[in-house]
Design a protein around this motif. Structure first.
Motif, PDB file in Angstrom:
ATOM      1  N   VAL A 146      27.471  -5.416  84.828  1.00  0.00           N
ATOM      2  CA  VAL A 146      28.584  -5.251  83.899  1.00  0.00           C
ATOM      3  C   VAL A 146      28.446  -6.221  82.724  1.00  0.00           C
ATOM      4  CG1 VAL A 146      30.084  -6.894  85.122  1.00  0.00           C
ATOM      5  CG2 VAL A 146      31.095  -5.090  83.743  1.00  0.00           C
ATOM      6  N   GLN A 147      28.808  -5.765  81.536  1.00  0.00           N
ATOM      7  CA  GLN A 147      28.801  -6.608  80.347  1.00  0.00           C
ATOM      8  C   GLN A 147      30.124  -7.350  80.195  1.00  0.00           C
ATOM      9  OE1 GLN A 147      26.322  -7.262  78.321  1.00  0.00           O
ATOM     10  NE2 GLN A 147      27.493  -8.551  76.918  1.00  0.00           N
ATOM     11  N   ARG A 148      31.229  -6.631  80.419  1.00  0.00           N
ATOM     12  CA  ARG A 148      32.547  -7.271  80.354  1.00  0.00           C
ATOM     13  C   ARG A 148      33.585  -6.316  80.942  1.00  0.00           C
ATOM     14  NH1 ARG A 148      31.406  -5.604  75.215  1.00  0.00           N
ATOM     15  NH2 ARG A 148      32.857  -4.081  74.299  1.00  0.00           N
ATOM     16  N   ILE A 149      34.725  -6.887  81.293  1.00  0.00           N
ATOM     17  CA  ILE A 149      35.903  -6.139  81.700  1.00  0.00           C
ATOM     18  C   ILE A 149      36.994  -6.411  80.669  1.00  0.00           C
ATOM     19  CG2 ILE A 149      37.640  -5.762  83.479  1.00  0.00           C
ATOM     20  CD1 ILE A 149      34.921  -4.974  84.433  1.00  0.00           C
ATOM     21  N   GLU A 150      37.596  -5.347  80.140  1.00  0.00           N
ATOM     22  CA  GLU A 150      38.704  -5.486  79.199  1.00  0.00           C
ATOM     23  C   GLU A 150      39.975  -4.961  79.861  1.00  0.00           C
ATOM     24  OE1 GLU A 150      37.819  -3.488  75.552  1.00  0.00           O
ATOM     25  OE2 GLU A 150      35.897  -4.502  75.272  1.00  0.00           O
ATOM     26  N   VAL A 151      41.050  -5.735  79.799  1.00  0.00           N
ATOM     27  CA  VAL A 151      42.358  -5.313  80.296  1.00  0.00           C
ATOM     28  C   VAL A 151      43.288  -5.187  79.096  1.00  0.00           C
ATOM     29  CG1 VAL A 151      44.281  -5.825  81.833  1.00  0.00           C
ATOM     30  CG2 VAL A 151      41.960  -6.520  82.468  1.00  0.00           C
ATOM     31  N   LEU A 152      43.674  -3.957  78.765  1.00  0.00           N
ATOM     32  CA  LEU A 152      44.563  -3.665  77.640  1.00  0.00           C
ATOM     33  C   LEU A 152      45.971  -3.489  78.195  1.00  0.00           C
ATOM     34  CD1 LEU A 152      41.641  -2.786  76.781  1.00  0.00           C
ATOM     35  CD2 LEU A 152      42.708  -1.071  75.336  1.00  0.00           C
ATOM     36  N   ARG A 153      46.893  -4.350  77.789  1.00  0.00           N
ATOM     37  CA  ARG A 153      48.253  -4.307  78.314  1.00  0.00           C
ATOM     38  C   ARG A 153      49.175  -3.568  77.351  1.00  0.00           C
ATOM     39  NH1 ARG A 153      46.344  -9.410  79.200  1.00  0.00           N
ATOM     40  NH2 ARG A 153      47.511 -10.258  77.435  1.00  0.00           N
TER      41      ARG A 153
END
Length: 768
Positions: A146-153
């Motif tokens: 994985v390159q990154r995890i994004e959490v959009l709230r």
């Protein structure tokens, strides 16, 4: 006086550790360690790139509440599964659901969906490289390359569409460089953990065509065991792990302007079914409260399976320097036969063997423009999904005791299929050098077709022959049709129930650049969760309307100095037409599950999210993340009535520190974090099971050789061995004196499922 089963295992036991930890820790939510633009090891903040608005932008320039966790940070903290990400994002819950190790329960700002049954739509969208993961089964993703995890709230209805009323979680895999690489990594730990991961890439045609690959085999003994099983020869491990996953990616740089990527992935999880912990002793059989929260009893087989397979493709064409066309498509399938023993005894009091079978196809065409003072993202999206399943609510003991029959089963099966299309666009326009406006909208049209077969059989019935040793399923249709149409009146289904919905979801935002390092923003956005049919229907009832969320945000993103970053968001929302199951039959009805699905509630909430990063020295980084939510019930026609938010504490806090030590032996990185969750309900309509506030301490030490080829890490998680609930069942009655009486099935079925205990693991890897 009324009594409540409350778990109080955590907060006071960690006070000493907390006093030390709070002095130096913060959360790692904003530090992705991915960019070459700014070197945090030199005492400065990094520039973090994200794709929250479907274009590559700096985290500090995106007027969205977002947490980004990069590959280096994930690796250095030993984060290996998606649910661990919840610690680093305020007001976020990502937990393993009850009964299995692979089903996801997701809430952001109190918005989500707890029931994983087919037909119910999630409230938090899960995406892997912009491909939508439609069902919660198998959505507890193990992190591979994985390159990154994004959490959009907050609602993401304009760019991401339906079922993102709480937000979205984006899993972004690593891009290929074209150089031949190979990485092998092994992990060992307590509970006989033994993991192997292999990743790499190879150029098939230099500078043109690359092949990437990844494979993981993940194994662990159970945290507990099944103390007693009614079936001989069953594996008695509980909360174990036995999973493998593989992926292949083919990239073709056809010309300088034309790019194509084809991906395949497959996961097979054969971990045992997860048994729950009895919070009360059984009144029907010998099943006392176990000593360990991870021990259980069962009358079902302990096997369980989740199979996932998918294909995805991306075609990108740069028409000019300012105009990009993109096509993203996917085909995904999943199949999961599962055993969920609701009562968790060796007696067939309330057993639910079930199957889930899902297929979906998606197609998205994007047209993206970049001008001197604007960007424009637009697209057309198509979704075609088939979500089917069946479950048998086996109440065998009740059937024999009350009716003198061989058993008793309420069998429910059917499909809840969806076809939808959407068109969307979002313009971000710079009115002046300081003031920008963003205007977006999405129009979605959806049609659902549903069938439900629901009936009562006076025998113990299982989904197919051989489910338990020696079982042969009777031929023919055992249950009558209840949802759909019977045009010729012969008692068979001629056509499914059909209903359609459409929705226009707008977004309006203003951003003002106070200085080169500070931006303030305000926005209004709307999202919706799909209308649907009741998958447990007992009459031919109509579908319910979509849930709608209107959200308002006011925020600031500021790199106050070269070493201190503060991102703060205030939010408020109104949540209308909430979909709830109402209980029509009495709790003593032996054929219960007589339920109706309605738009039965309206709620509102307001809150705060703070994410801070301080690069204290060239070697030390401190971060903190805090979330607060204040919940209000405005309309309450649910039966039973709504009383609060599920799995959502009023306060969440994460504090952590990262320290780099460069030596002649290589680079050492020390990580420590403290994570706190306030008390919370397990269910929105019941206070029978609650989790008291608790805190968790995690420590990691990582090493990388001077040459950069060898690396390793020691990770200790949940050091104080906190016991915290992540799921449960509450089929009991509560008497006026506070005592508990039998519920559905005739027993005191009050069950809890728990998060991971203290684990220690060692990882060693080699890159070449």
């Amino acid at each position: 006086m009324k009594h409540t089963i409350v778990q109080t295992n955590g907060f006071t036991r960690t006070l000493c550790a907390t006093a030390v930890t709070l002095a130096c820790l913060g959360s790692t939510s904003a530090l992705a360690q991915e960019s070459d633009n700014v070197d945090a090891s030199k005492g400065k903040l990094e520039k973090i790139e994200v794709t929250a608005r479907k274009t590559v932008e700096s985290l500090q320039e995106v007027p969205v509440a977002i947490t980004s966790i990069g590959a280096v940070e994930l690796e250095s903290k030993g984060i290996s599964v998606l649910t661990e990400v919840q610690q680093f994002s305020p007001n976020t819950t990502l937990q393993t659901s009850r009964g299995t190790n692979s089903t996801l329960t997701a809430f952001i700002r109190g918005l989500g969906q707890q029931d994983p049954l087919w037909g119910y739509e999630p409230g938090v969208g899960i995406y892997v490289d912009d491909v939508y993961i439609a069902r919660p089964q198998g959505a507890v993703l193990d992190l591979l390359d994985v390159q990154r995890i994004e959490v959009l709230r907050g609602p993401q209805g304009t760019l991401y569409g339906k079922n993102t009323i709480g937000g979205a979680v984006k899993y972004v895999t690593k891009d290929m460089t074209g150089d031949p690489t190979f990485n092998i990594e092994g992990t060992v730990g307590n509970y006989a953990r033994a993991d192997v991961k292999v990743t790499g890439q190879y150029p098939l045609v230099d500078d043109k065509v690359y092949l990437g690959f990844g494979y993981a085999n993940l194994n662990r003994d159970g945290y507990g065991e099944y103390l007693e099983s009614a079936l001989e020869g069953q594996d008695k491990e509980n909360y174990n792990k036995d999973l493998w996953a593989a992926r292949l990616t083919l990239e073709a740089h056809i010309t300088d302007d034309l790019f194509f990527r084809l991906g395949w992935d497959k996961t097979e999880d054969t971990s045992n079914a997860k048994g729950g912990y009895r919070l009360l002793p059984s009144i029907l059989t010998d099943a006392p409260v176990p000593k360990s929260k991870y021990d259980s009893y069962t009358s079902l087989p302990t096997w369980n399976k989740v199979e996932l397979e998918g294909y995805s493709w991306l075609l990108r064409y740069d028409v000019s320097d300012d105009f990009e066309l993109k096509y993203v498509g996917s085909h995904r399938e999943s199949y999961s036969p599962t055993n969920i023993d609701f009562d968790n005894t060796p007696l067939d009091i309330f057993d639910v063997p079930a199957e889930y079978d899902d297929t979906n196809d998606t197609h998205e065409i994007q047209a993206n423009l970049v001008g001197d003072n604007y960007t424009f993202v637009s697209g057309v999206y198509l979704y075609d999904g088939e979500s089917c399943g069946n479950f048998d609510a086996v109440l065998g003991f009740l059937g024999r005791a009350a009716f003198g029959t061989p058993g008793l089963t309420r069998e429910v099966s059917g499909c809840n299929n969806s076809e939808s299309w959407a068109v969307y666009g979002q313009l971000n326009y710079d009115i002046t050098n300081e003031l920008s406006v963003s205007v977006g909208a999405r129009y979605t049209d959806e049609e659902k077709q549903a069938t439900v077969f629901n009936g009562l059989i006076f025998d113990n019935v299982y989904p197919y022959s051989g489910w338990i040793p020696g079982y042969v399923r009777p031929d023919g249709q055992l249950t009558p049709q209840v949802l759909g149409s019977d045009g010729d009146g012969d008692g068979t289904l001629d056509a499914p129930a059909v209903q359609s919905w459409s929705r226009f979801t707008p977004r309006l935002g203003l951003e003002y650049t106070v200085s080169d390092d500070t931006m303030v923003f305000a926005s209004y956005s709307q999202g919706f969760k799909s209308g649907t049919f009741n998958p447990r229907a007992t009459i031919n009832e109509p579908g319910v309307n979509p849930e709608v969320v209107d959200s308002y945000e006011l925020g600031v993103k500021s790199d106050v100095t070269e070493s201190f970053r503060a991102n703060v968001t205030l939010f408020a929302y109104d949540h209308k037409d909430r979909q709830y199951i109402g209980i029509e039959g009495g709790s003593d009805d032996p054929t219960a599950l007589e339920q109706r699905l309605r738009n039965a509630a309206e709620t509102a909430a307001k809150g705060l999210e703070v994410e801070l990063t301080y690069v204290a020295t060239d070697n030390l980084t401190l971060t903190a993340a805090y979330g607060f939510i204040d919940f209000e019930i405005k309309k309450n026609d649910a039966v039973p009535p709504l009383i609060g938010l599920a799995s959502t504490p009023e306060n969440t806090l994460n504090m952590a520190a990262t320290y780099h030590l460069d030596t002649d032996m290589g680079l050492f990185t020390f990580n420590a974090n403290y994570y706190y969750r306030d008390d919370y309900l397990l269910f929105e309509t019941s206070d029978l099971i609650q989790q008291d506030a608790y805190g968790m301490v995690n420590l990691s030490v990582n090493w990388e050789s001077v040459e950069g080829n060898w690396y390793g890490g020691i990770h200790a998680k949940n050091l104080t061995d906190e016991e915290y609930l992540v799921g449960g069942y509450d089929f009991v009655t509560r008497n006026e004196d506070g005592s508990y009486g039998p519920g559905l099935g005739g027993d005191t079925t009050l069950i809890g499922y728990y998060g991971d205990p203290m684990t220690v693991l060692l990882t060693v890897g080699y890159r070449f």
